[in-house]
Design a protein around this motif. Structure first.
Motif, PDB file in Angstrom:
ATOM      1  N   GLU A   7       0.813  -1.202   0.000  1.00  0.00           N
ATOM      2  CA  GLU A   7       0.000   0.000   0.000  1.00  0.00           C
ATOM      3  C   GLU A   7       0.848   1.253   0.000  1.00  0.00           C
ATOM      4  O   GLU A   7       0.479   2.262  -0.578  1.00  0.00           O
ATOM      5  CB  GLU A   7      -0.952   0.001   1.207  1.00  0.00           C
ATOM      6  N   THR A   8       1.999   1.185   0.668  1.00  0.00           N
ATOM      7  CA  THR A   8       2.886   2.341   0.673  1.00  0.00           C
ATOM      8  C   THR A   8       3.388   2.623  -0.736  1.00  0.00           C
ATOM      9  O   THR A   8       3.444   3.773  -1.170  1.00  0.00           O
ATOM     10  CB  THR A   8       4.079   2.095   1.617  1.00  0.00           C
ATOM     11  N   ASP A  11       0.581   4.170  -2.657  1.00  0.00           N
ATOM     12  CA  ASP A  11       0.395   5.574  -2.266  1.00  0.00           C
ATOM     13  C   ASP A  11       1.390   6.477  -2.987  1.00  0.00           C
ATOM     14  O   ASP A  11       1.023   7.533  -3.514  1.00  0.00           O
ATOM     15  CB  ASP A  11       0.588   5.736  -0.752  1.00  0.00           C
ATOM     16  N   VAL A  12       2.651   6.052  -2.995  1.00  0.00           N
ATOM     17  CA  VAL A  12       3.694   6.863  -3.632  1.00  0.00           C
ATOM     18  C   VAL A  12       3.449   6.971  -5.127  1.00  0.00           C
ATOM     19  O   VAL A  12       3.561   8.051  -5.720  1.00  0.00           O
ATOM     20  CB  VAL A  12       5.088   6.262  -3.353  1.00  0.00           C
ATOM     21  N   GLU A  14       0.572   6.584  -6.735  1.00  0.00           N
ATOM     22  CA  GLU A  14      -0.625   7.402  -6.974  1.00  0.00           C
ATOM     23  C   GLU A  14      -0.283   8.883  -6.929  1.00  0.00           C
ATOM     24  O   GLU A  14      -0.697   9.669  -7.791  1.00  0.00           O
ATOM     25  CB  GLU A  14      -1.683   7.091  -5.908  1.00  0.00           C
ATOM     26  N   ASP A  15       0.494   9.278  -5.928  1.00  0.00           N
ATOM     27  CA  ASP A  15       0.882  10.686  -5.802  1.00  0.00           C
ATOM     28  C   ASP A  15       1.726  11.127  -6.988  1.00  0.00           C
ATOM     29  O   ASP A  15       1.538  12.224  -7.526  1.00  0.00           O
ATOM     30  CB  ASP A  15       1.649  10.883  -4.493  1.00  0.00           C
ATOM     31  N   THR A  48       0.802  -3.111  -9.010  1.00  0.00           N
ATOM     32  CA  THR A  48       0.839  -1.844  -8.282  1.00  0.00           C
ATOM     33  C   THR A  48       0.275  -0.719  -9.141  1.00  0.00           C
ATOM     34  O   THR A  48      -0.488   0.131  -8.670  1.00  0.00           O
ATOM     35  CB  THR A  48       2.287  -1.514  -7.872  1.00  0.00           C
ATOM     36  N   ALA A  52      -2.989   1.840  -8.442  1.00  0.00           N
ATOM     37  CA  ALA A  52      -2.911   3.303  -8.509  1.00  0.00           C
ATOM     38  C   ALA A  52      -3.885   3.840  -9.543  1.00  0.00           C
ATOM     39  O   ALA A  52      -4.550   4.868  -9.314  1.00  0.00           O
ATOM     40  CB  ALA A  52      -1.481   3.739  -8.843  1.00  0.00           C
ATOM     41  N   ARG A  55      -7.422   4.042  -8.118  1.00  0.00           N
ATOM     42  CA  ARG A  55      -7.647   5.202  -7.250  1.00  0.00           C
ATOM     43  C   ARG A  55      -7.847   6.479  -8.065  1.00  0.00           C
ATOM     44  O   ARG A  55      -8.704   7.312  -7.747  1.00  0.00           O
ATOM     45  CB  ARG A  55      -6.466   5.381  -6.300  1.00  0.00           C
TER      46      ARG A  55
END
Length: 228
Positions: A7-8, A11-12, A14-15, A48, A52, A55
């Motif tokens: 998930e980390t 998150d990265v 996605e950002d 991954t 992303a 989302r």
């Protein structure tokens, strides 16, 4: 070395993808490169990348067409106000535009609340205003102030005003910690807001609109100074 949780990594990624889209590296209307090439370019797995993508599809920045590919949506043309928190987080310059809408909508809400508010709603406004004065700490004062505005929106009897109020507060939530200037002193925050509540509870629509306009302009100047 301990591997990062998946998930980390998502998150990265996605950002990173969101930043690349909003910065124009992936222009609106364009299709992203094939998944394998894009995953290799970002140094992640296709799994991954798909997470992303999912989302960002939900956020309204991408759309995926089976057998065609993933395209960047023209969010400025088809997006809604729910995108504002993300846009403000990416570029704080959006806050000024949010505040411009806040002034117009907020003054109209106060006017409508004065015209339509019920006796229980007016009593609630008085109680919530008192809570601003009794709040301890900048964060508590700011949140107490927010509740007064939510109550003003409810007093209009129009649920759309309630949703608009929520949307505008959510829009600058990502930078709220930088906008605490008007709320450092509970007494001053109470004094600025009291004329709005007083006019609404008196049923004076014209005075309520004028008081709200003054309040919104004054607090905007203070908050933008803090943001600068």
């Amino acid at each position: 070395m301990e591997a990062l949780p998946r998930e980390t990594i998502v998150d990265v990624l996605e950002d990173r993808l969101r930043t690349d889209i909003l910065d124009g590296r992936h222009p609106a209307g364009s299709y992203l490169p094939p998944e394998r090439r894009l995953a290799d370019g970002y140094g992640v797995t296709r799994t991954t990348l798909k997470h992303a993508f999912g989302r960002l599809v939900q956020a309204g920045l991408l759309e995926t067409r089976h057998g065609v590919g993933t395209r960047v949506r023209d969010y400025a043309r088809v997006g809604g106000a729910d995108l504002l928190p993300m846009l403000v987080r990416h570029d704080a310059g959006w806050v000024r535009e949010v505040f411009e809408v806040r002034r117009g909508v907020g003054a109209l809400i106060a006017e409508r609340a004065a015209e339509r508010g019920t006796r229980p709603q007016r009593a609630e406004l008085v109680a919530l205003l008192d809570a601003v004065l009794r709040a301890e700490g900048v964060d508590a004062v700011q949140l107490a102030d927010v509740e007064v505005h939510r109550a003003l929106a409810r007093a209009t009897g129009n649920r759309v005003y309630v949703l608009l109020t929520n949307t505008l507060f959510n829009a600058y939530l990502p930078v709220r910690s930088l906008l605490k200037g008007p709320f450092t002193d509970p007494a001053a925050a109470h004094e600025r807001l009291a004329p709005v509540v007083g006019a609404v509870t008196a049923g004076d629509a014209k005075r309520a609109r004028e008081a709200a306009d003054t309040y919104l302009r004054d607090t905007e100047h203070i908050m933008l100074d803090g943001l600068a």
